[in-house]
Scaffold this motif. Structure first.
Motif, PDB file in Angstrom:
ATOM      1  N   HIS A   1      -8.909 -18.638 -19.029  1.00 46.54           N
ATOM      2  CA  HIS A   1      -9.870 -18.543 -17.933  1.00 46.54           C
ATOM      3  C   HIS A   1      -9.157 -18.451 -16.584  1.00 46.54           C
ATOM      4  N   ALA A   2      -8.115 -19.273 -16.416  1.00 51.61           N
ATOM      5  CA  ALA A   2      -7.372 -19.239 -15.152  1.00 51.61           C
ATOM      6  C   ALA A   2      -6.668 -17.899 -14.969  1.00 51.61           C
ATOM      7  N   GLN A   3      -6.125 -17.354 -16.048  1.00 53.35           N
ATOM      8  CA  GLN A   3      -5.462 -16.050 -15.952  1.00 53.35           C
ATOM      9  C   GLN A   3      -6.462 -14.950 -15.612  1.00 53.35           C
ATOM     10  N   ALA A   4      -7.668 -15.022 -16.192  1.00 49.47           N
ATOM     11  CA  ALA A   4      -8.688 -14.014 -15.902  1.00 49.47           C
ATOM     12  C   ALA A   4      -9.108 -14.064 -14.439  1.00 49.47           C
ATOM     13  N   VAL A   5      -9.246 -15.268 -13.900  1.00 52.07           N
ATOM     14  CA  VAL A   5      -9.611 -15.401 -12.490  1.00 52.07           C
ATOM     15  C   VAL A   5      -8.513 -14.838 -11.592  1.00 52.07           C
ATOM     16  N   LYS A   6      -7.267 -15.140 -11.935  1.00 47.97           N
ATOM     17  CA  LYS A   6      -6.157 -14.601 -11.144  1.00 47.97           C
ATOM     18  C   LYS A   6      -6.096 -13.093 -11.249  1.00 47.97           C
ATOM     19  N   LEU A   7      -6.343 -12.569 -12.433  1.00 47.88           N
ATOM     20  CA  LEU A   7      -6.353 -11.120 -12.623  1.00 47.88           C
ATOM     21  C   LEU A   7      -7.457 -10.476 -11.792  1.00 47.88           C
ATOM     22  N   LEU A   8      -8.622 -11.098 -11.781  1.00 44.86           N
ATOM     23  CA  LEU A   8      -9.740 -10.555 -11.005  1.00 44.86           C
ATOM     24  C   LEU A   8      -9.454 -10.629  -9.509  1.00 44.86           C
ATOM     25  N   GLN A   9      -8.824 -11.708  -9.069  1.00 48.45           N
ATOM     26  CA  GLN A   9      -8.461 -11.821  -7.657  1.00 48.45           C
ATOM     27  C   GLN A   9      -7.489 -10.720  -7.251  1.00 48.45           C
ATOM     28  N   GLY A  10      -6.512 -10.443  -8.116  1.00 42.53           N
ATOM     29  CA  GLY A  10      -5.568  -9.383  -7.805  1.00 42.53           C
ATOM     30  C   GLY A  10      -6.232  -8.020  -7.739  1.00 42.53           C
ATOM     31  N   ILE A  11      -7.175  -7.776  -8.621  1.00 41.36           N
ATOM     32  CA  ILE A  11      -7.894  -6.498  -8.605  1.00 41.36           C
ATOM     33  C   ILE A  11      -8.737  -6.372  -7.343  1.00 41.36           C
ATOM     34  N   CYS A  12      -9.423  -7.454  -6.972  1.00 38.82           N
ATOM     35  CA  CYS A  12     -10.244  -7.419  -5.752  1.00 38.82           C
ATOM     36  C   CYS A  12      -9.384  -7.164  -4.519  1.00 38.82           C
ATOM     37  N   THR A  13      -8.212  -7.778  -4.480  1.00 38.02           N
ATOM     38  CA  THR A  13      -7.302  -7.547  -3.356  1.00 38.02           C
ATOM     39  C   THR A  13      -6.875  -6.090  -3.296  1.00 38.02           C
ATOM     40  N   GLU A  14      -6.589  -5.507  -4.452  1.00 44.57           N
ATOM     41  CA  GLU A  14      -6.172  -4.103  -4.494  1.00 44.57           C
ATOM     42  C   GLU A  14      -7.319  -3.186  -4.065  1.00 44.57           C
ATOM     43  N   ILE A  15      -8.543  -3.498  -4.473  1.00 45.14           N
ATOM     44  CA  ILE A  15      -9.688  -2.666  -4.093  1.00 45.14           C
ATOM     45  C   ILE A  15      -9.893  -2.703  -2.579  1.00 45.14           C
ATOM     46  N   ARG A  16      -9.728  -3.864  -1.983  1.00 44.16           N
ATOM     47  CA  ARG A  16      -9.888  -3.952  -0.528  1.00 44.16           C
ATOM     48  C   ARG A  16      -8.799  -3.170   0.200  1.00 44.16           C
ATOM     49  N   ASN A  17      -7.607  -3.113  -0.400  1.00 38.77           N
ATOM     50  CA  ASN A  17      -6.507  -2.403   0.256  1.00 38.77           C
ATOM     51  C   ASN A  17      -6.588  -0.896   0.084  1.00 38.77           C
ATOM     52  N   LEU A  18      -7.266  -0.453  -0.975  1.00 38.38           N
ATOM     53  CA  LEU A  18      -7.357   0.981  -1.218  1.00 38.38           C
ATOM     54  C   LEU A  18      -8.337   1.624  -0.259  1.00 38.38           C
ATOM     55  N   LYS A  19      -8.115   2.892   0.007  1.00 35.54           N
ATOM     56  CA  LYS A  19      -9.027   3.643   0.851  1.00 35.54           C
ATOM     57  C   LYS A  19     -10.308   3.906   0.082  1.00 35.54           C
ATOM     58  N   SER A  20     -11.418   3.506   0.650  1.00 32.51           N
ATOM     59  CA  SER A  20     -12.695   3.632  -0.029  1.00 32.51           C
ATOM     60  C   SER A  20     -13.139   5.088  -0.072  1.00 32.51           C
ATOM     61  N   ASP A  21     -13.567   5.527  -1.251  1.00 34.30           N
ATOM     62  CA  ASP A  21     -14.138   6.863  -1.382  1.00 34.30           C
ATOM     63  C   ASP A  21     -15.289   6.802  -2.383  1.00 34.30           C
ATOM     64  N   GLY A  22     -15.971   7.934  -2.545  1.00 33.31           N
ATOM     65  CA  GLY A  22     -17.133   7.958  -3.419  1.00 33.31           C
ATOM     66  C   GLY A  22     -16.798   7.710  -4.872  1.00 33.31           C
ATOM     67  N   VAL A  23     -15.657   8.259  -5.313  1.00 32.33           N
ATOM     68  CA  VAL A  23     -15.278   8.099  -6.704  1.00 32.33           C
ATOM     69  C   VAL A  23     -14.958   6.642  -7.009  1.00 32.33           C
ATOM     70  N   LEU A  24     -14.120   6.022  -6.163  1.00 39.84           N
ATOM     71  CA  LEU A  24     -13.752   4.630  -6.374  1.00 39.84           C
ATOM     72  C   LEU A  24     -14.987   3.730  -6.297  1.00 39.84           C
ATOM     73  N   GLY A  25     -15.848   3.982  -5.317  1.00 43.43           N
ATOM     74  CA  GLY A  25     -17.050   3.178  -5.194  1.00 43.43           C
ATOM     75  C   GLY A  25     -17.945   3.298  -6.408  1.00 43.43           C
ATOM     76  N   TYR A  26     -18.042   4.502  -6.959  1.00 42.40           N
ATOM     77  CA  TYR A  26     -18.869   4.709  -8.148  1.00 42.40           C
ATOM     78  C   TYR A  26     -18.311   3.927  -9.341  1.00 42.40           C
ATOM     79  N   ARG A  27     -17.002   4.009  -9.532  1.00 43.61           N
ATOM     80  CA  ARG A  27     -16.387   3.320 -10.664  1.00 43.61           C
ATOM     81  C   ARG A  27     -16.552   1.814 -10.551  1.00 43.61           C
ATOM     82  N   VAL A  28     -16.323   1.282  -9.374  1.00 43.11           N
ATOM     83  CA  VAL A  28     -16.459  -0.157  -9.165  1.00 43.11           C
ATOM     84  C   VAL A  28     -17.900  -0.592  -9.380  1.00 43.11           C
ATOM     85  N   HIS A  29     -18.842   0.183  -8.848  1.00 44.32           N
ATOM     86  CA  HIS A  29     -20.248  -0.168  -8.999  1.00 44.32           C
ATOM     87  C   HIS A  29     -20.667  -0.141 -10.462  1.00 44.32           C
TER      88      HIS A  29
END
Length: 771
Positions: free
Chosen positions: A435-463
């Motif tokens: 559970h702790a590893q999953a939370v850390k993994l999700l935090q890292g992904i969220c950080t990467e999403i915030r750092n990436l340039k937002s576009d329609g394709v990325l937004g669609y995939r995340v949504h």
């Protein structure tokens, strides 16, 4: 309709050739995706197998090899195989309309041949596909998930057998595959030195391929010593696999170690479908093999620029719960979190689809929750295992095993580990670490999403990943993603349904409860939304729950009760005007509820009447027995009619327990009679009918227990002599058997009904402000 949304409609638009040879566009994930490890799935029902003039039996999940051979040769014979090989070089309609028409006709004929050769389940997955080669690739990918889409090479395409004579290797191959006797193998190799490198089967297997496929560790080690490093890089013809790739599928780490020591580059060699050995091992769920191959795979081979292996491995590590490897991958290549894998999904989707990786998706008993709070975990130390516990050479680890200090340490570790495992503490610690590893993994992904340039394709995939997580009830994933991207709360799916509407439709109460953590203004805005069909939240609550949600509730009556609880809960939060609002079908929520739950009401009535009928029969039998027992008292009466053992304390126990059993059984009969004669309206399933069932089952349990006490008391009175007291103990133990059986069989149902009716419920309005 779902398949059409995920596939390019190039036939309608006449856009030839397509921009990409892959069956799905690069900017939109497919709606239909083959199941991971699909070859290991056993169908729950026996499919209907109907022969056609093309194949002896229709395609199901277990007969792809025979099916593809028959259909492939049929397409070759009808001169249709070319349209199943590639969609390159499709004639341009504007330049050559006649050639285009011929190609379209062949495509239609080939596609029709594939469709009529599929079972109903398989046809439902490809009916929206409009190209024969895409349908062929899709069915192949279901049977072989690790292959991916590859229009350059078809592993199941019919090909004529070569002219090579493999008969002289027949016994040798049998010795390799079956017995694994090195003496026999060495004897053959001494007389045929070239056989150590020769291809010994029509599919292009070498001696090392066959030994690795059979899993003979000692034979592989001996053969590796006889070969040059470049000999280990040979690929067989069927799948284009090296011996290491075949060993990766079986998960025998010792075989991989011997090969890697000989040739360090083997872990970086792709098979015929451009898949790395570590991906194959992870897809098969081989933990130790995956760790070993990951350590020896070059980090650059998993980079997004090198293909889809990195994203696929990350997704598979999440599905197979190898989260320490997933964390290491994400640390080296953060952008893989939102990169498409060979299944057309992103690893973020895999994390959202696996709620068991988080605490809310794990079911723990109360003592397990206490243990969960007490144990401590170290994520960094667990992740270091990837680098530290797998070495370049096995010699050092062998030396350690022979070291006395290491043996003593392992012994002491076992003395501590086994009791922890017996008490369940070890599994709970592993669960908390995951559970702790999953939370850390999700935090890292969220950080990467915030750092990436937002576009329609990325937004669609995340949504789309968030929507799938909502459907699975992955509350930690949803809350973390919304905190990173707040607008996800308001974004709707293709039917304009927000995450809370989707949660209601899929009966995910943990997601729905998050609604109470919003401010009143935002809560009003969410509850006032309607979808593309004019349905408000109450309309969605009125629809029948998905079958997987209903199957988790025992009994149709309790399923109906849960549906009523959902409807009442949603009714209490939507604006009053929406209670009588009509959708595009001109139906109110109550009308939708009655229509969609009509069959469930009938099933609930049948279920309750069956329980009442069988239980009332038992209760009536107990009434008859205990009434008669009250007047045939043990020991008889004296001359004045008084019981002989009237002054014995056990006699009073007999009378009291007999009376309790009689009265309880009578009460049970009356309650079950009330159930049989009740009015089975929808609202009656909420509390009235379950209450009657609770009282009836409780009274019946008390009656059976009191009857056994009365029986034991009567025997104790009659066998009061010291010489016969030894008989009492086994008789009393046997009397406990029916009570115990009733408690094991019926008491869980009684507890479920009581908790569902009078318990705290599944809805929690005391959610703290989180958005």
């Amino acid at each position: 309709m779902a398949a059409d949304q995920g596939l390019p409609n190039t036939v309608d638009n006449h856009d030839f050739p397509p921009k990409t040879p892959t069956p799905f566009p690069s900017d939109v994930p497919p709606t239909i995706t083959p199941t991971l490890l699909r070859r290991d799935v056993i169908p729950t029902t026996t499919p209907v197998i109907v022969p056609t003039r093309i194949v002896p039996e229709l395609l199901t999940e277990g007969n792809y090899e025979n099916w593809s051979t028959c259909v492939g040769w049929y397409l070759v014979g009808q001169d249709l195989w070319e349209v199943c090989q590639t969609q390159h070089n499709i004639p341009n309609e504007a330049q050559d309309p006649e050639a285009f028409s011929v190609w379209m006709k062949k495509n239609a004929m080939a596609l029709h041949a594939i469709q009529i050769s599929c079972s109903r389940e398989m046809l439902s997955q490809i009916r929206g596909i409009k190209f024969a080669n895409l349908a062929w690739d899709f069915l192949r990918l279901i049977a072989y998930p690790t292959l991916g889409f590859d229009t350059e090479k078809q592993p199941d395409a019919p090909a004529p057998a070569g002219n090579a004579d493999f008969s002289r290797y027949e016994k040798f191959e049998q010795a390799l595959m079956d017995r694994g006797s090195w003496n026999d193998i060495e004897s053959f190799l001494n007389s045929n030195p070239d056989a150590v490198r020769a291809r010994i089967s029509p599919t292009g297997l070498t001696t090392l391929h066959a030994a690795a496929l059979a899993g003979h560790v000692k034979v592989v080690e001996k053969l590796v010593d006889k070969l040059n490093p470049e000999d280990l890089e040979q690929k067989e013809d069927l799948q284009g696999c090296t011996p290491l790739a075949l060993a990766a599928s079986d998960g025998i780490t010792e075989i991989a170690q011997s090969m890697i020591r000989k040739n360090r580059k083997l872990a970086n060699i792709l098979d015929g479908h451009k898949i790395l050995p570590v991906v194959i091992a992870c897809n098969r769920g081989k933990r130790e093999m995956t760790r070993f191959l990951y350590f020896h795979t070059g980090p650059e081979e998993l980079a997004p620029e090198k293909g889809k292996n990195g994203a696929t491995l990350l997704s598979l590590c999440i599905y197979t719960k190898f989260l320490d490897i997933a964390l290491d991958i994400l640390e080296k290549h953060p952008s893989l979190a939102v990169t498409l894998d060979i299944y057309g999904d992103i690893p973020l989707h895999a994390l959202g689809q696996t709620p068991s990786l988080f605490k809310s998706g794990s079911q723990l008993w109360f003592w397990q929750r206490w243990t969960y709070l007490c144990v401590t975990v170290n994520i960094d130390r667990a992740s270091d295992w990837v680098r530290v516990n797998v070495g370049d050479d096995n010699a050092h680890s062998r030396d350690l095993r022979n070291n006395i200090e290491t043996v003593v340490y392992q012994l002491m570790h076992g003395l501590v580990s086994y009791p922890l495992k017996l008490l369940g503490i070890k599994s709970i610690r592993a669960q908390k670490l995951r559970h702790a590893q999953a939370v850390k993994l999700l935090q890292g992904i969220c950080t990467e999403i915030r750092n990436l340039k937002s576009d329609g394709v990325l937004g669609y995939r995340v949504h789309q990943a968030v929507i799938q997580a909502v459907k699975q009830g992955n509350v930690e994933f949803v809350t973390r993603m919304i905190k990173s991207i707040p607008e996800l709360v308001w974004n709707g799916d293709i039917y304009n349904r927000n995450i809370f509407s989707i949660a209601i439709l899929n009966r995910q109460e943990k997601i729905f409860n998050l609604l109470h953590g919003l401010t009143n203004v935002k809560k009003m805005k969410v509850t006032s939304a309607s979808d593309g069909f004019g349905n408000n939240m109450l309309h969605l609550a009125a629809m029948l729950a998905p079958s997987d949600q209903l199957d988790g509730i025992s009994g149709a009556a309790l399923q109906m009760q849960r549906e009523l609880q959902w409807f009442k809960e949603v009714e209490s939060i939507v604006p009053p005007i929406y209670k009588d609002a009509k959708n595009l079908d001109r139906k109110k929520p109550s009308e939708v509820f009655s229509q969609q739950h009509a069959n469930l009401v009938k099933e609930g009535e049948k279920w309750m009447k069956e329980i009442a009928t069988s239980s009332s029969f038992v209760a009536a039998l107990i009434v008859t027995i205990m009434f008669a027992a009250a007047f045939t008292i043990p020991g008889g009466n004296n001359d004045k009619g008084a019981p002989i053992f009237l002054d014995d304390p056990l006699f009073m126990v007999f009378i009291i327990s007999d009376s309790i059993s009689l009265f309880s059984a009578t009460t049970s009969v009356l309650m079950f009679l009330g159930i049989l004669t009740s009015q089975y309206a929808e609202n009656k399933f909420l509390t009235r009918l379950p209450t009657k069932l609770i009282l009836g089952l409780s009274a019946l349990f008390i009656s059976i227990a009191a009857m056994m006490i009365a029986f034991c008391a009567a025997l104790a009175i009659l066998l009061n002599k010291s010489s016969t007291k030894v008989v009492m103990i086994p008789i009393i133990l046997l009397a406990c058997v029916p009570v115990t059986l009733f408690a094991l069989l019926q008491f869980p149902l009684l507890v479920n009904i009581f908790i569902s009716t009078y318990g705290p419920g599944i809805f929690d309005r005391n959610i703290q402000r989180w958005y």
